[in-house]
Design a protein around this motif. Structure first.
Motif, PDB file in Angstrom:
ATOM      1  N   LEU A 101       0.828  -1.206   0.000  1.00 41.45           N
ATOM      2  CA  LEU A 101       0.000   0.000   0.000  1.00 41.45           C
ATOM      3  C   LEU A 101       0.862   1.256   0.000  1.00 41.45           C
ATOM      4  O   LEU A 101       0.689   2.154  -0.836  1.00 41.45           O
ATOM      5  CB  LEU A 101      -0.931  -0.005   1.215  1.00 41.45           C
ATOM      6  CG  LEU A 101      -1.719   1.283   1.448  1.00 41.45           C
ATOM      7  CD1 LEU A 101      -2.740   1.485   0.342  1.00 41.45           C
ATOM      8  CD2 LEU A 101      -2.406   1.271   2.809  1.00 41.45           C
ATOM      9  N   TRP A 102       1.803   1.338   0.942  1.00 39.47           N
ATOM     10  CA  TRP A 102       2.623   2.540   1.048  1.00 39.47           C
ATOM     11  C   TRP A 102       3.582   2.679  -0.130  1.00 39.47           C
ATOM     12  O   TRP A 102       3.815   3.789  -0.622  1.00 39.47           O
ATOM     13  CB  TRP A 102       3.391   2.529   2.366  1.00 39.47           C
ATOM     14  CG  TRP A 102       2.560   3.029   3.499  1.00 39.47           C
ATOM     15  CD1 TRP A 102       1.904   2.293   4.431  1.00 39.47           C
ATOM     16  CD2 TRP A 102       2.254   4.396   3.790  1.00 39.47           C
ATOM     17  NE1 TRP A 102       1.217   3.106   5.295  1.00 39.47           N
ATOM     18  CE2 TRP A 102       1.419   4.403   4.925  1.00 39.47           C
ATOM     19  CE3 TRP A 102       2.613   5.606   3.199  1.00 39.47           C
ATOM     20  CZ2 TRP A 102       0.934   5.577   5.479  1.00 39.47           C
ATOM     21  CZ3 TRP A 102       2.130   6.785   3.757  1.00 39.47           C
ATOM     22  CH2 TRP A 102       1.298   6.756   4.883  1.00 39.47           C
ATOM     23  N   THR A 103       4.117   1.575  -0.606  1.00 41.40           N
ATOM     24  CA  THR A 103       4.999   1.640  -1.773  1.00 41.40           C
ATOM     25  C   THR A 103       4.242   2.145  -2.995  1.00 41.40           C
ATOM     26  O   THR A 103       4.735   2.998  -3.741  1.00 41.40           O
ATOM     27  CB  THR A 103       5.606   0.252  -2.065  1.00 41.40           C
ATOM     28  OG1 THR A 103       6.349  -0.176  -0.924  1.00 41.40           O
ATOM     29  CG2 THR A 103       6.525   0.302  -3.275  1.00 41.40           C
ATOM     30  N   ALA A 104       3.033   1.624  -3.198  1.00 45.63           N
ATOM     31  CA  ALA A 104       2.220   2.064  -4.338  1.00 45.63           C
ATOM     32  C   ALA A 104       1.856   3.538  -4.224  1.00 45.63           C
ATOM     33  O   ALA A 104       1.858   4.269  -5.228  1.00 45.63           O
ATOM     34  CB  ALA A 104       0.956   1.212  -4.434  1.00 45.63           C
ATOM     35  N   SER A 105       1.551   3.992  -3.011  1.00 38.65           N
ATOM     36  CA  SER A 105       1.176   5.407  -2.838  1.00 38.65           C
ATOM     37  C   SER A 105       2.356   6.325  -3.122  1.00 38.65           C
ATOM     38  O   SER A 105       2.211   7.363  -3.776  1.00 38.65           O
ATOM     39  CB  SER A 105       0.649   5.646  -1.421  1.00 38.65           C
ATOM     40  OG  SER A 105       1.662   5.493  -0.448  1.00 38.65           O
ATOM     41  N   TYR A 106       3.560   5.955  -2.644  1.00 40.72           N
ATOM     42  CA  TYR A 106       4.743   6.766  -2.903  1.00 40.72           C
ATOM     43  C   TYR A 106       5.095   6.746  -4.387  1.00 40.72           C
ATOM     44  O   TYR A 106       5.498   7.764  -4.961  1.00 40.72           O
ATOM     45  CB  TYR A 106       5.924   6.249  -2.083  1.00 40.72           C
ATOM     46  CG  TYR A 106       5.941   6.711  -0.639  1.00 40.72           C
ATOM     47  CD1 TYR A 106       4.784   7.166  -0.029  1.00 40.72           C
ATOM     48  CD2 TYR A 106       7.103   6.687   0.119  1.00 40.72           C
ATOM     49  CE1 TYR A 106       4.794   7.575   1.294  1.00 40.72           C
ATOM     50  CE2 TYR A 106       7.122   7.101   1.437  1.00 40.72           C
ATOM     51  CZ  TYR A 106       5.964   7.543   2.021  1.00 40.72           C
ATOM     52  OH  TYR A 106       5.974   7.957   3.322  1.00 40.72           O
ATOM     53  N   GLN A 107       4.950   5.587  -5.026  1.00 40.03           N
ATOM     54  CA  GLN A 107       5.252   5.492  -6.454  1.00 40.03           C
ATOM     55  C   GLN A 107       4.268   6.337  -7.259  1.00 40.03           C
ATOM     56  O   GLN A 107       4.668   7.050  -8.192  1.00 40.03           O
ATOM     57  CB  GLN A 107       5.189   4.035  -6.901  1.00 40.03           C
ATOM     58  CG  GLN A 107       5.616   3.829  -8.350  1.00 40.03           C
ATOM     59  CD  GLN A 107       5.380   2.413  -8.815  1.00 40.03           C
ATOM     60  OE1 GLN A 107       4.459   1.742  -8.356  1.00 40.03           O
ATOM     61  NE2 GLN A 107       6.225   1.939  -9.723  1.00 40.03           N
ATOM     62  N   TYR A 108       3.000   6.277  -6.913  1.00 39.33           N
ATOM     63  CA  TYR A 108       1.989   7.069  -7.612  1.00 39.33           C
ATOM     64  C   TYR A 108       2.254   8.563  -7.426  1.00 39.33           C
ATOM     65  O   TYR A 108       2.170   9.349  -8.375  1.00 39.33           O
ATOM     66  CB  TYR A 108       0.604   6.707  -7.078  1.00 39.33           C
ATOM     67  CG  TYR A 108      -0.552   7.178  -7.933  1.00 39.33           C
ATOM     68  CD1 TYR A 108      -1.067   6.358  -8.930  1.00 39.33           C
ATOM     69  CD2 TYR A 108      -1.125   8.421  -7.741  1.00 39.33           C
ATOM     70  CE1 TYR A 108      -2.140   6.783  -9.721  1.00 39.33           C
ATOM     71  CE2 TYR A 108      -2.183   8.860  -8.523  1.00 39.33           C
ATOM     72  CZ  TYR A 108      -2.689   8.036  -9.509  1.00 39.33           C
ATOM     73  OH  TYR A 108      -3.734   8.462 -10.292  1.00 39.33           O
ATOM     74  N   LEU A 109       2.592   8.936  -6.208  1.00 36.82           N
ATOM     75  CA  LEU A 109       2.888  10.338  -5.910  1.00 36.82           C
ATOM     76  C   LEU A 109       4.109  10.813  -6.690  1.00 36.82           C
ATOM     77  O   LEU A 109       4.119  11.924  -7.250  1.00 36.82           O
ATOM     78  CB  LEU A 109       3.129  10.485  -4.404  1.00 36.82           C
ATOM     79  CG  LEU A 109       3.186  11.888  -3.811  1.00 36.82           C
ATOM     80  CD1 LEU A 109       1.890  12.629  -4.047  1.00 36.82           C
ATOM     81  CD2 LEU A 109       3.487  11.797  -2.321  1.00 36.82           C
TER      82      LEU A 109
END
Length: 465
Positions: free
Chosen positions: A131-139
């Motif tokens: 979840l956090w990896t995907a959010s940082y990557q999207y950001l």
């Protein structure tokens, strides 16, 4: 119309405003989804970490063990599962599905017993890293597209986008604590609070974890209706937030899905990528987890709740959230004028001042309030700017970089929660926190020296630090 993630050239003409709007819309959806979910999660976890349970006899284990389990499970999840989940689901669906365990975990607070909180904590830990990896990557991708389309400096775009994101995210503590501050104001038992002031005399660095039981009955929250309403509110906010994400977030059109890739290479990809730069960032990443867990689990209970009660704790933590939010966007914008090493040094100085005051055992209401505000200001620097450091240092494989970020940050949480469960003296914990902070800053400065050395040898391109 062409999606923002499939747009690989400079923007021209009237089409620009529409693309700018789409970038801001996706940023807003990401921000407010995490605001809702983590307002609920942190509100529940905040109650849990400082001792609100149904079972006073086992409150210390019941309250802290599930949180410790979450971060323990985050370590192997960060190391081995992140690539698998994001590769199979894509960034958008990873963000949607991996927030469902947070909703399930909040449901366990209807009956917060280890038989429920530990299993669902394990599930949350498994999905937390993707979840956090995907959010940082999207950001990061939003910042990169904005810099490309509108000819903005990439480092500045990273800082502004991460700053905006954490400006919203860091208010989760304020909203969550505001909710149960109102509940305690309406339903707390004043006579029991007076008893607390009369019987608990070992606060601050001399705090005795076993001297008092901060159970639900003590604060007047033993009513089934009160607990049901509190958990139901958290749960409703989290569910609406996930629905918002599913309805309005744009998928990344530039993602390459490899359905034929074998499982073993994906399993090993994240865990095997550890170079010298990554190693130098380990201490400051561990520090990121340490400083959050220290305030949540140690400082809050020993200096705030012990001295002033849970109602005042909620009010003070609102200050923490608001100061962190203000700091996040302010230093995100100041990154245009200040190098990263100066910004991180300011955060380190703020933390050192608070830790020094804690060691001197200052327990006045104004001093504690200022300490929490200062810690919030530092938090508003550490969270977005460490994310920026990772995005700038590892632009080629951000999934591996951000999964390593979550791995080492989780070890910081594990360290503090383990020390608390072991009833280690508060003063000893503070000295350990200082050591981790010093190691983190030394590692970061070593990384900067390494970059300058390589730059002079023409090994790496110049990147604004």
């Amino acid at each position: 119309m062409e999606g923002i993630f499939n747009y690989h050239h400079e923007c021209e003409g009237a089409h620009c405003e529409n693309l700018r709007h789409k970038i801001y819309k996706n940023l807003a959806v990401l921000c407010f989804t995490f605001l809702g979910v983590f307002t609920s999660f942190q509100g529940a976890s905040g109650l849990q970490s400082i001792g609100i349970t149904d079972d006073a006899k086992f409150s210390d284990v019941t309250n802290n063990l599930p949180l410790l389990v979450i971060y323990i499970v985050l370590v192997p999840s960060s190391a081995f599962l992140t690539h698998i989940v994001i590769n199979r689901l894509g960034t958008r669906w990873t963000l949607i599905f991996c927030q469902i365990p947070y909703i399930l975990y909040i449901c366990t607070f209807y009956y917060p017993h280890l038989a429920l909180t530990v299993p669902f904590g394990i599930l949350l830990g498994i999905t937390g890293a993707p979840l956090w990896t995907a959010s940082y990557q999207y950001l990061s991708c939003l910042a990169e597209r904005y810099a490309l389309m509108f000819k903005s400096n990439l480092s500045h775009s990273y800082s502004v986008f991460f700053g905006l994101y954490f400006m919203v995210f860091l208010t989760t503590g304020a909203w969550g604590h505001l909710l149960y501050y109102i509940v305690y104001t309406l339903f707390s038992k004043s006579s029991r609070t007076e008893e607390l002031d009369a019987t608990q005399t070992t606060c601050g660095i001399s705090y005795d974890y076993t001297a008092i039981s901060l159970d639900q009955d003590y604060f007047g929250l033993n009513g089934i209706r009160i607990k049901f309403n509190l958990v139901s509110t958290y749960l409703s906010i989290a569910i609406v937030s996930v629905i918002l994400l599913a309805m309005y977030m744009e998928s990344r059109d530039d993602e390459v899905e490899d359905d034929n890739s074998s499982l073993l290479p994906l399993l090993l990809k994240t865990g095997s990528k550890l170079n010298r730069s990554q190693a130098l960032l380990i201490p400051i990443t561990v520090w990121s987890g340490v400083e959050q867990a220290f305030l949540m689990a140690v400082f809050s209970e020993s200096f705030v709740v012990c001295n002033f009660g849970l109602k005042t704790h909620g009010l003070m933590m609102i200050t923490y959230g608001l100061s962190g939010s203000l700091s996040s966007i302010s230093f995100g914008l100041l990154r245009r004028f200040l190098p990263m090493k100066i910004i991180l040094s300011i955060a380190a100085i703020l933390n050192c001042v608070v830790l020094a005051l804690s060691l001197s055992d200052c327990q006045g209401s104004l001093v504690i309030h200022l300490c929490i505000a200062a810690w919030g200001l530092a938090e508003g620097i550490w969270q977005p700017q460490i994310g920026v450091v990772y995005a700038e240092t590892f632009p080629e494989d951000q999934v591996s970089a951000f999964s390593h970020y979550r791995l080492w940050e989780s070890l910081g949480y594990i360290l503090i929660f383990s020390l608390k469960l072991g009833h280690v003296d508060v003063a000893v914990i503070i000295y350990i926190v200082i050591i981790v902070l010093a190691a983190g800053m030394l590692g970061y400065f070593a990384l900067q020296w390494n970059f300058r050395k390589k730059k002079h040898l023409n090994i790496v391109p110049s990147v604004k630090k």
